[in-house]
Design an enzyme around this catalytic site. Structure first.
Site, PDB file in Angstrom:
ATOM      1  N   GLU A   1      71.062   6.465  30.527  1.00 43.11           N
ATOM      2  CA  GLU A   1      71.350   5.037  31.037  1.00 43.11           C
ATOM      3  C   GLU A   1      70.926   4.849  32.546  1.00 43.11           C
ATOM      4  OE1 GLU A   1      74.961   6.790  28.842  1.00 43.11           O
ATOM      5  OE2 GLU A   1      73.415   7.524  29.899  1.00 43.11           O
TER       6      GLU A   1
ATOM      7  N   ALA B   1      60.776  37.290   9.482  1.00 44.43           N
ATOM      8  CA  ALA B   1      59.768  37.466   8.874  1.00 44.43           C
ATOM      9  C   ALA B   1      59.885  38.147   7.543  1.00 44.43           C
ATOM     10  CB  ALA B   1      58.361  37.360   9.595  1.00 44.43           C
TER      11      ALA B   1
ATOM     12  N   TRP C   1      52.193  43.277  11.710  1.00 40.34           N
ATOM     13  CA  TRP C   1      52.491  41.802  11.960  1.00 40.34           C
ATOM     14  C   TRP C   1      52.687  41.187  10.526  1.00 40.34           C
ATOM     15  CZ3 TRP C   1      53.945  40.028  16.603  1.00 40.34           C
ATOM     16  CH2 TRP C   1      53.411  40.718  17.575  1.00 40.34           C
TER      17      TRP C   1
ATOM     18  N   ASP D   1      60.142  48.168  18.198  1.00 40.62           N
ATOM     19  CA  ASP D   1      59.357  46.999  18.533  1.00 40.62           C
ATOM     20  C   ASP D   1      59.065  46.656  20.286  1.00 40.62           C
ATOM     21  OD1 ASP D   1      59.026  46.433  16.081  1.00 40.62           O
ATOM     22  OD2 ASP D   1      60.060  44.470  15.971  1.00 40.62           O
TER      23      ASP D   1
ATOM     24  N   ARG E   1      55.667  33.118  25.714  1.00 45.36           N
ATOM     25  CA  ARG E   1      54.116  33.449  25.879  1.00 45.36           C
ATOM     26  C   ARG E   1      53.041  32.649  25.542  1.00 45.36           C
ATOM     27  NH1 ARG E   1      56.613  37.964  24.600  1.00 45.36           N
ATOM     28  NH2 ARG E   1      55.278  38.370  22.677  1.00 45.36           N
TER      29      ARG E   1
ATOM     30  N   GLU F   1      67.093  37.263  16.091  1.00 48.19           N
ATOM     31  CA  GLU F   1      65.793  37.705  15.641  1.00 48.19           C
ATOM     32  C   GLU F   1      65.843  38.954  14.839  1.00 48.19           C
ATOM     33  OE1 GLU F   1      62.171  37.633  17.382  1.00 48.19           O
ATOM     34  OE2 GLU F   1      62.370  35.429  17.741  1.00 48.19           O
TER      35      GLU F   1
ATOM     36  N   LEU G   1      71.256  40.959  11.587  1.00 53.05           N
ATOM     37  CA  LEU G   1      71.072  39.614  10.636  1.00 53.05           C
ATOM     38  C   LEU G   1      72.051  39.394   9.575  1.00 53.05           C
ATOM     39  CD1 LEU G   1      67.286  39.305  10.315  1.00 53.05           C
ATOM     40  CD2 LEU G   1      68.731  37.702  11.509  1.00 53.05           C
TER      41      LEU G   1
END
Length: 346
Positions: free
Chosen positions: A56, A160, A176, A206, A213, A287, A293
Site C-alpha cells: 500500500e 524424480a 541423473w 549424492d 546454481r 527432496e 519422503l
C-alpha cells in the site's frame, strides 16, 4: 458479494504485482496493491522485500497527483495491517490519505491483523469490500496462511522417478533421472521456498550442496536428518556456506552456520516440523530420499508434491513413493511434471 468486471480486473492486476515479491518477503505474505481513479490505474505497488515498505505504501507513493486519492479506490490482495511491525500500519496510511473505498481479496488470519485493519478503515468512514478473487489470493499466499493456521511450514515433496517407478538404483545412485531443464526448474523452486531437506542417505551418497546454481535468487535454509550423527564432516552440506540445521537424536549445539537440534525419536518428523514452525520457516521442500519422503507421507505432513517422471528406466532399484491423489500433468522438455495437492483445510 457480486464484484464488477472492473473490480476483478484490477484485483487480478494486484495479484500479479504481489507475485513479484515471491522469494523475497517471507515470513511476510506477498501483497499487491492498485490505486484506481475513475476507472484508471494511477498507482501500483507490491511488497518487495521483508522489512521494507508494504504494498500500500509503494502504491500510494507511486501516485503522481496525491489529491486524487480522496476519490480513488484501493485494491489490495490482503487486509491492510493495523499493527506496528517492521513498518507502520498500512490501515493508518489509507485513513490518513482519505481513500474513498478499499477492496480487499482476503481477510488476514494473522491474529495481529485479523479484522482490525478493516475496522480501522470503516471507523474512518472508508467503504470496505472483501472477497474479491479470494480463492486466487488465498492460493497465492498458501504458505503464509498454512503457517498462521497450522503453525507449520507449507510442505512440498519433490522427487524424480524413472519410467519404471524408481527414485534411485539399489546402490542409492540417483543421477541423473530428470533432464537439465527440469533440474533448472528445481533451482528456481529453491529460490522461492524458505528451506530444503534431505535425509542421511541422500546426503551421504549424492553429497548435494542444496544451494541455488542454475537460477538467480536466495539460497534456502539447508536441513538434513542425521539421527545418529553418522555423516562425514567433509560433506558439502557442512561447508558453512549456508545456514544448515542437522536434526538428530544425539545433541543440540551450534558451530558457525551449522546447528544441531536433538529431537525425540518417537515423534521425530512431527517434532522437526513443529520446530521449523517455531522458527517461522514458512515453506519446506523435502527432496528425499525415499525413506524420508515416505515418512512425511505416512505422517500426513505434506501439502503439495512435485514429481518428475522421465523416460529413463533402471529395471531395479528403490521404489518411488505412491500418492493416491489426482495430479495435474505438464511437459518439461521431455520430462513429465506431475503436481499433486492435498485438499486445503485452512
Amino acid at each position: 458479494m457480486n464484484f464488477s468486471e472492473a473490480d476483478i480486473r484490477f484485483m487480478q492486476r494486484a495479484i500479479e504485482l504481489a507475485a513479484l515479491g515471491r522469494g523475497h518477503v517471507s515470513p511476510n505474505p506477498m501483497v499487491g496493491c492498485v490505486i484506481v481513479h475513475e476507472g484508471r490505474i494511477i498507482g501500483e505497488g507490491w511488497h518487495r522485500k521483508y522489512g521494507e515498505a508494504h504494498a500500500e505504501v509503494n502504491a500510494i507513493n507511486s501516485v503522481e497527483d496525491q489529491s486524487l486519492l480522496t476519490e480513488s479506490i484501493c485494491y489490495v490482495t490482503l487486509e491492510p495491517c493495523a499493527h506496528h511491525g517492521k513498518t507502520p500500519p498500512c490501515a493508518d496510511l489509507l485513513v490518513a490519505m482519505k481513500l474513498k473505498k478499499v477492496v480487499i481479496a482476503v481477510v488476514d488470519s494473522n491474529p495481529l491483523v485479523g479484522g482490525k485493519g478493516i475496522k480501522r478503515l470503516k471507523d474512518a468512514g472508508i467503504e470496505v469490500e472483501t472477497g474479491c478473487l479470494e480463492e486466487e489470493a488465498l492460493e497465492q499466499n498458501v504458505r503464509f496462511f498454512t503457517m498462521m493456521d497450522k503453525k507449520r511450514p507449507y510442505i512440498i515433496l519433490k522427487w524424480a522417478e524413472t519410467a519404471d517407478g524408481f527414485v534411485a538404483r539399489s546402490n542409492f545412485d540417483s543421477k541423473w533421472i530428470s533432464n537439465e531443464y527440469s533440474r533448472s526448474l528445481v533451482h528456481q523452486w529453491r529460490t522461492e521456498e524458505d528451506a530444503i531437506l534431505v535425509g542421511s542417505n541422500t546426503a551421504a551418497y549424492d553429497n548435494p550442496s542444496l544451494n541455488v546454481r542454475s537460477w538467480v535468487g536466495n539460497d534456502p535454509l539447508r536441513i538434513v536428518i542425521d539421527r545418529k550423527l553418522s555423516l562425514k564432516s567433509d560433506l558439502n552440506l557442512f561447508d558453512q556456506s549456508i545456514p544448515t540445521i542437522v536434526y538428530n537424536c544425539q545433541k543440540t549445539g551450534q558451530e558457525g552456520k551449522l546447528e544441531w537440534v536433538k529431537l525425540d525419536e518417537a515423534e521425530f518428523i512431527e517434532s522437526l516440523v513443529k520446530d521449523l514452525g517455531q522458527r517461522k520457516v514458512q515453506s519446506l521442500i523435502v527432496e528425499g530420499g525415499a525413506t524420508v519422503l515416505k515418512a512425511f507421507i505416512e505422517e500426513g505432513l505434506w501439502d503439495e508434491a512435485k514429481v518428475f517422471a522421465s523416460s529413463v528406466e533402471f529395471g531395479d532399484g528403490i521404489p518411488a513413493p505412491k500418492l493416491s491423489q489426482q495430479s495435474t500433468v505438464s511437459d518439461v522438455m521431455g520430462d513429465e511434471l506431475r503436481i499433486y495437492k492435498r485438499t486445503r483445510s485452512l
